[in-house]
Design an enzyme around this catalytic site. Structure first.
Site, PDB file in Angstrom:
ATOM      1  CB  SER A 222      -0.957  -0.062   1.194  1.00 21.06           C
ATOM      2  OG  SER A 222      -1.986   0.869   1.043  1.00 21.06           O
TER       3      SER A 222
ATOM      4  CG  ASP B  70      -6.775  -3.307  -3.543  1.00 25.54           C
ATOM      5  OD1 ASP B  70      -7.517  -2.362  -3.236  1.00 25.54           O
ATOM      6  OD2 ASP B  70      -5.547  -3.324  -3.321  1.00 25.54           O
TER       7      ASP B  70
ATOM      8  CG  HIS C 110      -5.915  -2.068   0.134  1.00 27.31           C
ATOM      9  ND1 HIS C 110      -4.963  -1.982  -0.866  1.00 27.31           N
ATOM     10  CD2 HIS C 110      -5.391  -1.410   1.207  1.00 27.31           C
ATOM     11  CE1 HIS C 110      -3.925  -1.305  -0.421  1.00 27.31           C
ATOM     12  NE2 HIS C 110      -4.151  -0.949   0.837  1.00 27.31           N
ATOM     13  CG  ASP C 111      -7.121  -4.177   5.310  1.00 28.26           C
ATOM     14  OD1 ASP C 111      -6.118  -3.468   5.106  1.00 28.26           O
ATOM     15  OD2 ASP C 111      -8.028  -3.855   6.106  1.00 28.26           O
TER      16      ASP C 111
ATOM     17  NE  ARG D  60      -8.681   2.393  10.286  1.00 27.87           N
ATOM     18  CZ  ARG D  60      -7.570   1.943   9.734  1.00 27.87           C
ATOM     19  NH1 ARG D  60      -6.980   2.620   8.777  1.00 27.87           N
ATOM     20  NH2 ARG D  60      -7.046   0.819  10.131  1.00 27.87           N
TER      21      ARG D  60
HETATM   22  C1  LIG Z   1       0.803  -2.181   7.411  1.00 26.92           C
HETATM   23  C2  LIG Z   1      -0.433  -1.808   8.076  1.00 26.92           C
HETATM   24  O1  LIG Z   1      -1.365  -1.565   7.429  1.00 26.92           O
HETATM   25  S1  LIG Z   1      -0.500  -1.785   9.715  1.00 26.92           S
HETATM   26  C3  LIG Z   1      -2.124  -1.411  10.139  1.00 26.92           C
HETATM   27  C4  LIG Z   1      -2.907  -2.657  10.183  1.00 26.92           C
HETATM   28  N1  LIG Z   1      -4.171  -2.380   9.747  1.00 26.92           N
HETATM   29  C5  LIG Z   1      -5.092  -2.011  10.581  1.00 26.92           C
HETATM   30  O2  LIG Z   1      -4.936  -1.926  11.771  1.00 26.92           O
HETATM   31  C6  LIG Z   1      -6.341  -1.694   9.953  1.00 26.92           C
HETATM   32  C7  LIG Z   1      -7.524  -1.991  10.860  1.00 26.92           C
HETATM   33  N2  LIG Z   1      -7.589  -3.367  11.108  1.00 26.92           N
HETATM   34  C8  LIG Z   1      -8.027  -4.190  10.195  1.00 26.92           C
HETATM   35  O3  LIG Z   1      -8.470  -3.831   9.134  1.00 26.92           O
HETATM   36  C9  LIG Z   1      -7.954  -5.611  10.583  1.00 26.92           C
HETATM   37  O4  LIG Z   1      -7.896  -5.705  11.956  1.00 26.92           O
HETATM   38  C10 LIG Z   1      -6.780  -6.376  10.001  1.00 26.92           C
HETATM   39  C11 LIG Z   1      -6.667  -6.100   8.532  1.00 26.92           C
HETATM   40  C12 LIG Z   1      -5.456  -5.981  10.604  1.00 26.92           C
HETATM   41  C13 LIG Z   1      -7.046  -7.806  10.345  1.00 26.92           C
HETATM   42  O5  LIG Z   1      -8.342  -8.129   9.950  1.00 26.92           O
HETATM   43  P1  LIG Z   1      -9.289  -9.071  10.780  1.00 26.92           P
HETATM   44  O6  LIG Z   1      -8.514  -9.979  11.660  1.00 26.92           O
HETATM   45  O7  LIG Z   1     -10.195  -9.654   9.772  1.00 26.92           O
HETATM   46  O8  LIG Z   1     -10.004  -8.069  11.755  1.00 26.92           O
HETATM   47  P2  LIG Z   1     -11.489  -7.466  11.594  1.00 26.92           P
HETATM   48  O9  LIG Z   1     -11.524  -6.415  10.554  1.00 26.92           O
HETATM   49  O10 LIG Z   1     -12.432  -8.576  11.461  1.00 26.92           O
HETATM   50  O11 LIG Z   1     -11.761  -6.762  12.974  1.00 26.92           O
HETATM   51  C14 LIG Z   1     -11.922  -7.525  14.127  1.00 26.92           C
HETATM   52  C15 LIG Z   1     -12.467  -6.648  15.221  1.00 26.92           C
HETATM   53  O12 LIG Z   1     -13.775  -6.188  14.843  1.00 26.92           O
HETATM   54  C16 LIG Z   1     -14.691  -6.443  15.919  1.00 26.92           C
HETATM   55  N3  LIG Z   1     -16.002  -6.663  15.380  1.00 26.92           N
HETATM   56  C17 LIG Z   1     -16.386  -7.634  14.530  1.00 26.92           C
HETATM   57  N4  LIG Z   1     -17.718  -7.521  14.288  1.00 26.92           N
HETATM   58  C18 LIG Z   1     -18.157  -6.447  14.983  1.00 26.92           C
HETATM   59  C19 LIG Z   1     -19.447  -5.838  15.139  1.00 26.92           C
HETATM   60  N5  LIG Z   1     -20.522  -6.300  14.533  1.00 26.92           N
HETATM   61  N6  LIG Z   1     -19.531  -4.754  15.947  1.00 26.92           N
HETATM   62  C20 LIG Z   1     -18.434  -4.272  16.584  1.00 26.92           C
HETATM   63  N7  LIG Z   1     -17.206  -4.825  16.476  1.00 26.92           N
HETATM   64  C21 LIG Z   1     -17.067  -5.900  15.676  1.00 26.92           C
HETATM   65  C22 LIG Z   1     -14.117  -7.668  16.592  1.00 26.92           C
HETATM   66  O13 LIG Z   1     -14.583  -7.745  17.913  1.00 26.92           O
HETATM   67  C23 LIG Z   1     -12.617  -7.429  16.515  1.00 26.92           C
HETATM   68  O14 LIG Z   1     -12.228  -6.623  17.599  1.00 26.92           O
HETATM   69  P3  LIG Z   1     -10.682  -6.557  18.094  1.00 26.92           P
HETATM   70  O15 LIG Z   1      -9.931  -5.812  17.037  1.00 26.92           O
HETATM   71  O16 LIG Z   1     -10.727  -5.810  19.393  1.00 26.92           O
HETATM   72  O17 LIG Z   1     -10.221  -7.975  18.223  1.00 26.92           O
HETATM   73  N1  LIG Z   2      -5.333  -1.411   6.691  1.00 27.82           N
HETATM   74  C1  LIG Z   2      -4.283  -0.656   6.092  1.00 27.82           C
HETATM   75  C2  LIG Z   2      -4.802  -0.187   4.787  1.00 27.82           C
HETATM   76  C3  LIG Z   2      -3.988   0.822   4.082  1.00 27.82           C
HETATM   77  O1  LIG Z   2      -3.099   0.116   3.292  1.00 27.82           O
HETATM   78  C4  LIG Z   2      -3.897   0.498   6.967  1.00 27.82           C
HETATM   79  O2  LIG Z   2      -4.748   0.920   7.739  1.00 27.82           O
HETATM   80  O3  LIG Z   2      -2.779   0.966   6.931  1.00 27.82           O
END
Ligand SMILES: CC(=O)SCCNC(=O)CCNC(=O)[C@H](O)C(C)(C)COP(=O)(O)OP(=O)(O)OC[C@H]1O[C@@H](n2cnc3c(N)ncnc32)[C@H](O)[C@@H]1OP(=O)(O)O
Ligand SMILES: N[C@@H](CCO)C(=O)O
Length: 401
Positions: free
Chosen positions: A182, A348, A381-382, A254
């Site tokens: 990304s 993506d 994308h993720d 976000r």
């Molecule tokens: C290089 C980089 O990009 S670093 C940055 C990493 N990216 C991020 O942090 C972006 C935000 N995070 C995400 O998009 C994801 O967590 C990823 C990509 C890192 C991993 O994806 P997944 O494991 O599939 O996580 P997902 O998107 O399902 O989120 C899970 C969370 O949503 C919560 N959740 C799921 N359904 C619901 C709902 N209906 N209502 C409220 N919360 C919910 C879960 O409880 C869980 O909580 P937690 O984070 O406290 O454990």
């Molecule tokens: N989930 C990723 C997406 C952007 O590449 C981030 O938040 O950094």
């Protein structure tokens, strides 16, 4: 050398009971890592004056970085990993004091893993302009106040220029590999185009050669969401009481962004039309589960990120055009000498695979000819963060090439 890991860049005080975060039990005005917070696994390198592409002057800056493995005597086993928009230096390791999230590539980087830290010396900096230890808008200006909106506009090239100074300071003339996803892929591409002699292998994951009008448009509404939050206060919110920063605008940005990080297939299959907590959203005050999910991620984000930083990093992504002042995209990509992996995800919708194919067509020495690898995944994308087994397979091909 123009750098030092000096005492004044290494925070000395651990976080205390008096820390606003714990005192109020609410998020502080900014989710930035701050001096005085636990250092965690970070190191810091401090640098002198920097002039940005736009002509602004930063009197000095520091980069936070983490490293794993050992630099060998020949200094030819160093690997640079560059994070995405809201990532940081914490590629590997648990969440804990100083680190709001667990390592974002824990499954890929480590002993015996695709990027094997028994063999490679891995460095991951937090980007210039970031909010997890590197100098950015939430940092303190020499006048003692936060930089805030005064923090200069940065381009992807400015951020790479800062990384080049880190590499010089660490004595790394040539990276065995530069890897980015990304926004990190934009930086990686700039490294390989701007300094081809310093990049032996290159991995560009889910990243485009330019930020297109579509991507700029998607970004622009996110920035507007932040800027119209009254608590944004033109970017001067750092003195706000805990919980009274521009969280609402940042969370909304976000939420919008997350829609482009995931795919319709995933959201539809995962949430369907289900109700959160069993309360009907059909006129009975409840919410659809997908609304709750977005709300959750928006709010969670405000506890680890800073609104001004988000703006500066998104602007940097909008600056991305690897062909600018280089005769166009294709001519610029033809400069790359690295053995290159280009990888995209079929679902993506932020950076569709067209962009990755365009890179693969013009980079001379790719692993897979004129086509990008295209992973099938419903995670959009993720996928580059989630589909670790497939990404590991392809990185493994690059690291044994
Ligand atoms: C290089 C980089 O990009 S670093 C940055 C990493 N990216 C991020 O942090 C972006 C935000 N995070 C995400 O998009 C994801 O967590 C990823 C990509 C890192 C991993 O994806 P997944 O494991 O599939 O996580 P997902 O998107 O399902 O989120 C899970 C969370 O949503 C919560 N959740 C799921 N359904 C619901 C709902 N209906 N209502 C409220 N919360 C919910 C879960 O409880 C869980 O909580 P937690 O984070 O406290 O454990
Ligand atoms: N989930 C990723 C997406 C952007 O590449 C981030 O938040 O950094």
């Amino acid at each position: 050398m123009d750098w030092q890991i000096s005492e004044d860049t290494v925070p000395s005080a651990p976080v205390t009971e008096a820390d606003a975060r714990s005192m109020a039990g609410r998020p502080p005005a900014t989710g930035a890592w701050r001096d005085g917070d636990p250092v965690g696994d970070r190191s810091f390198a401090a640098f002198g004056l920097m002039r940005t592409e736009g002509g602004a002057l930063l009197p000095g800056f520091r980069l936070a970085y983490e490293s794993w493995g050992e630099l060998n005597a020949a200094r030819d086993n160093a690997v640079l990993i560059l994070h995405a928009l809201t990532g940081d230096s914490h590629v590997r390791g648990p969440a804990g004091p100083g680190h709001p999230t667990a390592g974002w590539w824990d499954a890929l980087v480590g002993p015996g893993l695709a990027i094997d830290t028994d063999r490679w010396f891995v460095i991951a900096p937090n980007v210039l302009g970031g909010c997890q230890g590197s100098t950015g808008p939430a940092s303190i200006h020499p006048d003692g106040e936060a930089w805030g909106s005064r923090f200069p506009y940065l381009t992807i090239r400015d951020q790479v220029a800062a990384q080049v100074r880190l590499a010089d300071a660490l004595g790394i003339d040539r990276w065995a590999a530069v890897v980015g996803g990304s926004m990190g892929g934009m930086h990686a591409l700039e490294w390989a185009v701007g300094t081809p002699e310093r990049v032996e292998r290159l991995a560009i994951l889910s990243s485009p050669p330019i930020n297109t009008a579509d991507q700029i448009a998607l970004n622009s509404v996110q920035l507007e969401a932040i800027e119209i939050d009254p608590r944004f206060a033109g970017g001067e919110y750092y003195d706000a009481a805990p919980g009274e920063g521009p969280h609402r605008g940042l969370a909304l940005a976000r939420r919008m962004a997350l829609l482009n990080y995931r795919s319709p297939t995933e959201l539809n299959q995962r949430f369907q039309r289900s109700w959160q907590s069993g309360v009907s959203p059909l006129g009975h005050g409840g919410r659809f589960a997908v609304e709750s999910y977005l709300d959750f991620h928006g709010n969670k984000f405000t506890r680890r990120f800073d609104a001004n930083t988000y703006i500066r990093l998104v602007e940097a992504m909008d600056s991305h055009d690897v062909g600018r002042d280089r005769g166009g995209v294709e001519e610029a990509l033809a400069r790359v000498t690295a053995t290159t992996l280009v990888l995209g995800i079929d679902s993506d919708r932020l950076f569709p695979v067209d962009g990755q194919h365009r890179i693969a067509r013009s980079v001379p020495n790719t692993l897979d000819g004129a086509e990008s690898v295209v992973l099938h995944s419903d995670f959009g994308h993720d996928g580059f963060l989630i589909e670790t087994a497939a990404v590991a397979h392809h990185l493994g091909r690059l690291f044994t090439a």
